[in-house]
Motif scaffolding. Structure first.
Motif, mmCIF file in Angstrom:
data_model
loop_
_atom_site.group_PDB
_atom_site.id
_atom_site.type_symbol
_atom_site.label_atom_id
_atom_site.label_comp_id
_atom_site.label_asym_id
_atom_site.label_seq_id
_atom_site.Cartn_x
_atom_site.Cartn_y
_atom_site.Cartn_z
ATOM 1 N N GLY A 178 -10.733 8.311 -1.183
ATOM 2 C CA GLY A 178 -11.807 8.964 -1.560
ATOM 3 C C GLY A 178 -11.431 10.666 -1.912
ATOM 4 N N GLY A 179 -12.503 11.430 -1.770
ATOM 5 C CA GLY A 179 -12.315 12.769 -1.909
ATOM 6 C C GLY A 179 -11.424 13.578 -1.370
ATOM 7 N N SER A 180 -11.251 13.256 -0.179
ATOM 8 C CA SER A 180 -10.353 13.904 0.808
ATOM 9 C C SER A 180 -8.864 13.581 0.364
ATOM 10 N N THR A 181 -8.571 12.241 0.177
ATOM 11 C CA THR A 181 -7.200 12.036 -0.204
ATOM 12 C C THR A 181 -6.891 12.590 -1.629
ATOM 13 N N ILE A 182 -7.817 12.510 -2.576
ATOM 14 C CA ILE A 182 -7.745 13.149 -3.803
ATOM 15 C C ILE A 182 -7.463 14.571 -3.891
ATOM 16 N N ASP A 183 -8.387 15.340 -3.108
ATOM 17 C CA ASP A 183 -8.240 16.767 -2.880
ATOM 18 C C ASP A 183 -6.870 17.066 -2.212
ATOM 19 N N SER A 184 -6.465 16.345 -1.378
ATOM 20 C CA SER A 184 -5.205 16.595 -0.846
ATOM 21 C C SER A 184 -3.836 16.260 -1.838
ATOM 22 N N ALA A 185 -4.046 15.600 -2.738
ATOM 23 C CA ALA A 185 -3.147 15.142 -3.717
ATOM 24 C C ALA A 185 -3.257 16.311 -4.676
ATOM 25 N N LYS A 186 -4.379 17.102 -5.039
ATOM 26 C CA LYS A 186 -4.375 18.389 -5.962
ATOM 27 C C LYS A 186 -3.536 19.496 -5.084
ATOM 28 N N LYS A 212 9.415 8.157 -13.931
ATOM 29 C CA LYS A 212 9.600 6.954 -13.103
ATOM 30 C C LYS A 212 9.806 7.035 -11.701
ATOM 31 N N LYS A 213 9.282 8.485 -11.165
ATOM 32 C CA LYS A 213 9.173 8.623 -9.898
ATOM 33 C C LYS A 213 7.895 9.057 -9.481
ATOM 34 N N VAL A 214 7.309 8.316 -8.723
ATOM 35 C CA VAL A 214 5.781 8.989 -8.270
ATOM 36 C C VAL A 214 5.662 8.893 -6.871
ATOM 37 N N PHE A 215 4.867 10.034 -6.373
ATOM 38 C CA PHE A 215 4.467 10.084 -4.895
ATOM 39 C C PHE A 215 3.038 9.543 -4.713
ATOM 40 N N PHE A 216 2.874 8.437 -3.944
ATOM 41 C CA PHE A 216 1.752 7.791 -3.887
ATOM 42 C C PHE A 216 1.244 8.185 -2.453
ATOM 43 N N LEU A 217 -0.060 9.155 -2.372
ATOM 44 C CA LEU A 217 -0.660 9.414 -1.581
ATOM 45 C C LEU A 217 -1.999 8.335 -1.405
ATOM 46 N N TYR A 218 -2.260 7.839 -0.281
ATOM 47 C CA TYR A 218 -3.371 6.730 -0.106
ATOM 48 C C TYR A 218 -3.960 6.646 1.166
ATOM 49 N N ASP A 219 -5.370 6.057 1.011
ATOM 50 C CA ASP A 219 -6.116 5.985 2.288
ATOM 51 C C ASP A 219 -5.634 4.398 2.372
ATOM 52 N N GLU A 220 -5.276 4.265 3.666
ATOM 53 C CA GLU A 220 -4.820 2.959 4.039
ATOM 54 C C GLU A 220 -5.702 1.606 4.119
ATOM 55 N N ASN A 266 8.251 -2.105 -13.615
ATOM 56 C CA ASN A 266 8.494 -1.156 -14.702
ATOM 57 C C ASN A 266 9.520 -0.247 -14.224
ATOM 58 N N GLY A 267 10.412 -0.340 -13.210
ATOM 59 C CA GLY A 267 11.398 0.545 -12.706
ATOM 60 C C GLY A 267 10.849 1.778 -12.259
ATOM 61 N N ILE A 268 9.785 1.757 -11.587
ATOM 62 C CA ILE A 268 9.209 3.216 -11.042
ATOM 63 C C ILE A 268 9.585 3.017 -9.697
ATOM 64 N N THR A 269 10.051 4.149 -9.190
ATOM 65 C CA THR A 269 10.139 3.965 -7.539
ATOM 66 C C THR A 269 9.237 4.968 -7.016
ATOM 67 N N ILE A 270 8.711 4.559 -5.831
ATOM 68 C CA ILE A 270 7.736 5.102 -5.044
ATOM 69 C C ILE A 270 8.013 5.777 -3.662
ATOM 70 N N THR A 271 7.520 7.053 -3.360
ATOM 71 C CA THR A 271 7.646 7.471 -2.027
ATOM 72 C C THR A 271 6.164 7.681 -1.669
ATOM 73 N N GLU A 272 5.782 7.235 -0.419
ATOM 74 C CA GLU A 272 4.393 7.141 -0.208
ATOM 75 C C GLU A 272 4.070 7.797 1.364
ATOM 76 N N PHE A 273 2.672 8.262 1.484
ATOM 77 C CA PHE A 273 2.215 8.919 2.578
ATOM 78 C C PHE A 273 0.959 8.458 2.680
ATOM 79 N N THR A 274 0.507 8.173 4.048
ATOM 80 C CA THR A 274 -0.876 7.940 4.344
ATOM 81 C C THR A 274 -1.497 8.829 5.435
ATOM 82 N N GLY A 275 -2.934 8.841 6.187
ATOM 83 C CA GLY A 275 -3.071 9.473 6.905
ATOM 84 C C GLY A 275 -3.949 10.818 6.705
ATOM 85 N N ILE A 276 -4.313 11.136 5.602
ATOM 86 C CA ILE A 276 -5.204 11.992 5.248
ATOM 87 C C ILE A 276 -6.570 12.055 6.071
#
Length: 390
Positions: free
Chosen positions: A97-105, A31-39, A58-68
């Motif tokens: 896109g690929g840059s954000t997804i590669d960064s998540a990996k 129930k804890k997700v890290f959300f990496l996104y392209d704004e 759904n009671g899921i908490t989010i920590t987020e980051f953008t700027g890749i």
């Protein structure tokens, strides 16, 4: 046909409105997700608000980051990793896109490491475990949303490196073609060429196969046909869907299973892109065109002639060299039609021709250039090829 092992474990959810199924997948992991996104696409598609509202319900908490960045920097990923460590996460959601997804990996395994993510790309440490990744692509391009590779740039050292492991293959992808509607024309064009390259890079090799060739040619033709439609009408759902599915099929390298695959175009780009910061597909366009012109000779002409007939629809009654040259001309014209650069010298961000010998010097020791479609025997020949991109 050479021996091969093939693995694809990503759960693919594809279609309009498919993101509504996301919470069920998240809850498999916690129930804890890290959300990496392209704004920009996150806001334009409405996905940002939808993800937050569904997680709250759904009671899921989010920590987020953008700027890749495009061609993501390892230093930016290190900042995201620090935030993830501080807040904890059961899985990572990557929207972009690929840059954000590669960064998540890169994040997925770096959270278990005390140093920089770049340590893994330099092979100072090996990946032993990783957080599950859920991807939401907003462009049809690299297909990173289903692949087992992450690519990272180190601009201080002028190099881009990849890391491959099944541990970073996303657990699930939610691919909604409508999320690619807002992609600007130039980025759409870059994506089209990136998909094509994943389809033709192995096609231009010393290995052939009727299944492999047919699959590759079908993907390439799909990119040409649907790419033109998407450029003319960005909200053409069928065209966008075909491109997005083509991206995910191409990166699996189904067309290369059973071949001796040599990725010389991407290898060259991995070094060259350390000297010029433009989207990956634009780099690939220039490198590919240079390679086609450089590698055409008596040993390779029959393959280029097949390409001309099967992919570009050129009259097969012509002489092979004529068909081959027409095919390369048609490819170059397609790049121009898409609005992509065909020469480094065309770029607004100036690339000095004097830097090209350094690119060749860095590249030659790290590739098996004798295995290339046209073998490259020494650094001087490699430089001759790279100069054609200028």
């Amino acid at each position: 046909m050479v021996d091969f092992n093939f693995h694809l474990s990503t759960e693919i959810h594809f279609g309009k409105g498919i993101l509504k199924e996301l919470p069920e997948t998240i809850l498999k992991y916690g129930k804890k997700v890290f959300f990496l996104y392209d704004e920009i696409p996150a806001q334009a598609t409405g996905a940002y608000e939808l993800i937050h509202s569904m997680c709250e319900e759904n009671g899921i908490t989010i920590t987020e980051f953008t700027g890749i960045e495009p061609n993501p920097r390892h230093t930016t990923v290190d900042k995201a990793v620090a935030l993830c460590k501080e807040n904890g996460a059961d899985c990572i959601i990557a929207l972009g896109g690929g840059s954000t997804i590669d960064s998540a990996k890169a994040m997925s395994f770096s959270v278990f490491h005390d140093g920089s993510c770049w340590d893994f790309f330099e092979r100072k440490v090996l990946v032993e475990k990783a957080l599950p990744i859920i991807t939401i692509p907003t462009i049809a391009a690299s297909g990173s949303e289903v692949s087992n590779v992450t690519v990272m740039a180190n601009y201080e050292e002028h190099i881009k490196k990849d890391y491959r492991t099944e541990l970073v293959r996303p657990a699930a992808v939610f691919a909604d073609p409508t999320y690619t509607y807002s992609v600007p024309k130039f980025q759409t064009a870059c994506g089209i060429v990136d998909i094509m390259c994943h389809s033709y890079e192995g096609y231009f090799s010393k290995s052939e196969g009727s299944i492999q060739d047919g699959f590759s040619e079908t993907l390439q033709k799909a990119c040409i046909e649907n790419g033109r439609k998407a450029m003319l009408c960005p909200r053409d759902y069928e065209a966008r869907a075909q491109l997005l599915w083509a991206a995910e099929l191409a990166i699996t390298h189904l067309a290369d299973q059973g071949r001796n695959f040599v990725g010389n175009i991407h290898s060259t780009d991995s070094v060259l892109s350390g000297y010029v910061s433009i989207p990956h597909g634009a780099d690939i366009a220039m490198v590919s065109l240079a390679w086609f012109k450089y590698s055409l000779n008596d040993s390779t002409v029959s393959r280029y002639a097949r390409w001309g007939k099967k992919v570009w629809g050129i009259d097969g009654n012509k002489e092979d060299y004529t068909i081959a040259r027409e095919a390369i001309d048609k490819y170059e014209a397609f790049l121009v039609e898409l609005g992509l650069p065909t020469r480094l010298s065309e770029l607004k961000t100036k690339v000095e021709e004097e830097s090209l010998p350094e690119v060749a010097k860095r590249l030659f020791p790290i590739v098996d250039s004798m295995a290339w479609f046209k073998p490259v025997e020494n650094e001087e020949q490699l430089l001759d090829f790279i100069k054609l991109a200028y």
